[in-house]
Design a protein around this motif. Sequence first.
Motif, mmCIF file in Angstrom:
data_model
loop_
_atom_site.group_PDB
_atom_site.id
_atom_site.type_symbol
_atom_site.label_atom_id
_atom_site.label_comp_id
_atom_site.label_asym_id
_atom_site.label_seq_id
_atom_site.Cartn_x
_atom_site.Cartn_y
_atom_site.Cartn_z
ATOM 1 N N ALA A 59 0.855 -1.194 0.000
ATOM 2 C CA ALA A 59 0.000 0.000 0.000
ATOM 3 C C ALA A 59 0.883 1.233 0.000
ATOM 4 O O ALA A 59 1.909 1.275 0.664
ATOM 5 C CB ALA A 59 -0.900 0.002 1.228
ATOM 6 N N TRP A 60 0.460 2.227 -0.758
ATOM 7 C CA TRP A 60 1.228 3.458 -0.835
ATOM 8 C C TRP A 60 0.289 4.620 -0.596
ATOM 9 O O TRP A 60 -0.646 4.848 -1.348
ATOM 10 C CB TRP A 60 1.896 3.573 -2.193
ATOM 11 N N VAL A 61 0.514 5.347 0.486
ATOM 12 C CA VAL A 61 -0.306 6.501 0.817
ATOM 13 C C VAL A 61 0.616 7.681 1.023
ATOM 14 O O VAL A 61 1.613 7.593 1.729
ATOM 15 C CB VAL A 61 -1.145 6.255 2.089
ATOM 16 N N ASP A 62 0.290 8.772 0.406
ATOM 17 C CA ASP A 62 1.062 9.990 0.546
ATOM 18 C C ASP A 62 0.122 11.057 1.094
ATOM 19 O O ASP A 62 -1.079 10.999 0.861
ATOM 20 C CB ASP A 62 1.615 10.392 -0.823
ATOM 21 N N GLN A 63 0.676 12.039 1.790
ATOM 22 C CA GLN A 63 -0.170 13.089 2.338
ATOM 23 C C GLN A 63 -0.888 13.862 1.253
ATOM 24 O O GLN A 63 -2.030 14.269 1.434
ATOM 25 C CB GLN A 63 0.656 14.046 3.203
ATOM 26 N N GLY A 64 -0.248 14.076 0.120
ATOM 27 C CA GLY A 64 -0.905 14.797 -0.970
ATOM 28 C C GLY A 64 -2.113 14.034 -1.486
ATOM 29 O O GLY A 64 -3.175 14.613 -1.732
ATOM 30 N N LEU A 65 -1.955 12.738 -1.662
ATOM 31 C CA LEU A 65 -3.070 11.900 -2.105
ATOM 32 C C LEU A 65 -4.169 11.891 -1.054
ATOM 33 O O LEU A 65 -5.350 12.045 -1.376
ATOM 34 C CB LEU A 65 -2.579 10.472 -2.378
ATOM 35 N N ALA A 66 -3.786 11.739 0.207
ATOM 36 C CA ALA A 66 -4.775 11.726 1.284
ATOM 37 C C ALA A 66 -5.537 13.043 1.342
ATOM 38 O O ALA A 66 -6.761 13.059 1.502
ATOM 39 C CB ALA A 66 -4.090 11.441 2.618
ATOM 40 N N ALA A 67 -4.827 14.158 1.223
ATOM 41 C CA ALA A 67 -5.484 15.473 1.266
ATOM 42 C C ALA A 67 -6.417 15.645 0.078
ATOM 43 O O ALA A 67 -7.562 16.090 0.239
ATOM 44 C CB ALA A 67 -4.442 16.582 1.280
#
Length: 114
Positions: A65-73
Amino acid sequence: MSIKLAIATLIGAFIFPFVIRMAWGRMVDNWGPIGGWMAAAFIVGTVWCINHGIATPMITQSGSAWVDQGLAAGVGVWVASALTGGSKLKSAKNVMAAISAGIVGGYILSLFLV
């Protein structure tokens, strides 16, 4: 990724857009343009420290799994806007622009971060 890490990652990904929706606009309303800069520094910096900068981070980067703050925001703020009555159709061009910019930015970074 274990269930425990997956739950922590989802909560960490939720925190960032939640704090953006709750505080960023108020900071800009109260302090004007400098409020936007302060929000960018304090909100992004604080949440980054919680999600990535501590010994046991909330968001865990793994192969599955790959989660980045930009994607989350982006996803979090878009979903919140859609749930509160925002037009999903009107936002399509902004979503496509963000995806295109992400692809171009990723390609440019790949040229020298090899």
